[in-house]
Write a protein that holds these residues in place. Structure first.
Motif, PDB file in Angstrom:
ATOM      1  N   CYS A 117      -0.541  -0.660   4.471  1.00 23.22           N
ATOM      2  CA  CYS A 117      -0.807   0.462   3.578  1.00 23.22           C
ATOM      3  C   CYS A 117      -2.046   0.132   2.757  1.00 23.22           C
ATOM      4  O   CYS A 117      -2.263  -1.025   2.399  1.00 23.22           O
ATOM      5  CB  CYS A 117       0.358   0.715   2.616  1.00 23.22           C
ATOM      6  N   ILE A 133      -0.178   2.709   7.976  1.00 22.41           N
ATOM      7  CA  ILE A 133       0.987   3.554   7.718  1.00 22.41           C
ATOM      8  C   ILE A 133       0.624   4.692   6.776  1.00 22.41           C
ATOM      9  O   ILE A 133       0.957   5.851   7.010  1.00 22.41           O
ATOM     10  CB  ILE A 133       2.136   2.723   7.120  1.00 22.41           C
ATOM     11  N   LYS A 134      -0.108   4.349   5.693  1.00 27.90           N
ATOM     12  CA  LYS A 134      -0.420   5.374   4.692  1.00 27.90           C
ATOM     13  C   LYS A 134      -1.539   4.863   3.780  1.00 27.90           C
ATOM     14  O   LYS A 134      -1.639   3.670   3.520  1.00 27.90           O
ATOM     15  CB  LYS A 134       0.829   5.695   3.853  1.00 27.90           C
ATOM     16  N   ARG A 176      -2.577   5.345  -0.046  1.00 26.71           N
ATOM     17  CA  ARG A 176      -1.936   5.777  -1.280  1.00 26.71           C
ATOM     18  C   ARG A 176      -2.912   5.643  -2.445  1.00 26.71           C
ATOM     19  O   ARG A 176      -3.720   4.720  -2.483  1.00 26.71           O
ATOM     20  CB  ARG A 176      -0.696   4.929  -1.569  1.00 26.71           C
ATOM     21  N   ALA A 214       4.910   1.493  -2.428  1.00 27.93           N
ATOM     22  CA  ALA A 214       4.566   1.426  -1.005  1.00 27.93           C
ATOM     23  C   ALA A 214       5.536   0.524  -0.251  1.00 27.93           C
ATOM     24  O   ALA A 214       5.987   0.859   0.859  1.00 27.93           O
ATOM     25  CB  ALA A 214       3.135   0.912  -0.837  1.00 27.93           C
ATOM     26  N   GLU A 256       8.911   2.437   0.060  1.00 31.85           N
ATOM     27  CA  GLU A 256       8.929   3.665   0.864  1.00 31.85           C
ATOM     28  C   GLU A 256       8.381   3.477   2.283  1.00 31.85           C
ATOM     29  O   GLU A 256       8.880   4.092   3.223  1.00 31.85           O
ATOM     30  CB  GLU A 256       8.116   4.751   0.158  1.00 31.85           C
ATOM     31  N   ASP A 257       7.352   2.642   2.427  1.00 32.40           N
ATOM     32  CA  ASP A 257       6.633   2.563   3.703  1.00 32.40           C
ATOM     33  C   ASP A 257       6.889   1.273   4.468  1.00 32.40           C
ATOM     34  O   ASP A 257       6.609   1.203   5.657  1.00 32.40           O
ATOM     35  CB  ASP A 257       5.120   2.699   3.455  1.00 32.40           C
TER      36      ASP A 257
END
Length: 215
Positions: free
Chosen positions: A111, A137-138, A140, A167, A170-171
């Motif tokens: 992330c 993944i993401k 942020r 992060a 959640e990820d």
């Protein structure tokens, strides 16, 4: 070996932080030259700031192309990276590019925790351009303005830490990438605090650029 780190914004304190991180990571025979844009915006937050920073960045590349062995663009958005590569035959890397490549080592997924939401589309586009979308993944945003990281006593560092914690919850990434050159002094503390690799693009760029120059 002389490596030139160019801060495309005009905030000298950030350049000092970048230089310190780069010198700590460099090999004993590597000299780090750190330059601050003379005409860039005070910070780069989103595509408009990035566009405004490109002319000053390219001027520094052209000015120092004969004096160094390689360049690192010390803005996580990799501002002007491809334009800079067209100006010199020397290796040019971006700290965002370097961070993503290091974070994915060993098949890790990561992330990115950056500053403001306005930076997310630029970073996502870069990740896709580099062919690394499957590894991320993401992206942020901590909603910390870039220059808040330069102010002693601000809550910026803890706010970024809170976003990293979110992060992880959640990820569930294998690594965290810090999405701003102004976070260059935070990676080791966050890695110790959260117990996983935390990648700073400045340090990653030193390693990547040393390897490319030697090659």
């Amino acid at each position: 070996m002389r490596l030139c780190f160019i801060n495309p914004n005009s905030t000298a304190s950030m350049t000092d932080k970048i230089a310190a991180a780069a010198r700590a990571a460099a090999a004993p025979d590597t000299e780090i030259v750190a330059l601050t844009s003379r005409t860039g915006p005070a910070s780069i937050q989103g595509p408009e700031d990035g566009e405004a920073a490109v002319p000053g960045l390219l001027a520094l590349v052209a000015e120092h192309a004969d004096a160094v062995d390689g360049f690192a663009i010390a803005c996580f958005d990799d501002t002007g990276l491809f334009e800079a590569r067209r100006l010199t035959h020397k290796p040019v890397v971006g700290i965002g590019e370097a961070a993503f490549l290091e974070a994915r080592t060993g098949g890790r997924r990561f992330c990115v925790v950056t500053t403001l939401s306005v930076s997310i589309p630029v970073i996502q586009e870069n990740i896709e351009t580099y062919g690394l979308a499957a590894d991320c993944i993401k992206v942020r945003a901590s909603e910390v303005p870039v220059l808040a990281l330069e102010r002693e006593g601000s809550a910026a560092r803890e706010t970024v830490a809170e976003e990293i914690a979110q992060a992880l919850a959640e990820d569930r990434p294998d690594a965290i990438v810090l999405g701003c050159a102004g976070m260059a002094d935070l990676a080791q503390a966050y890695a110790a605090r959260f117990g996983l690799p935390v990648v700073d693009g400045v340090v990653a760029a030193v390693r990547l650029l040393e390897g490319r120059v030697r090659a």
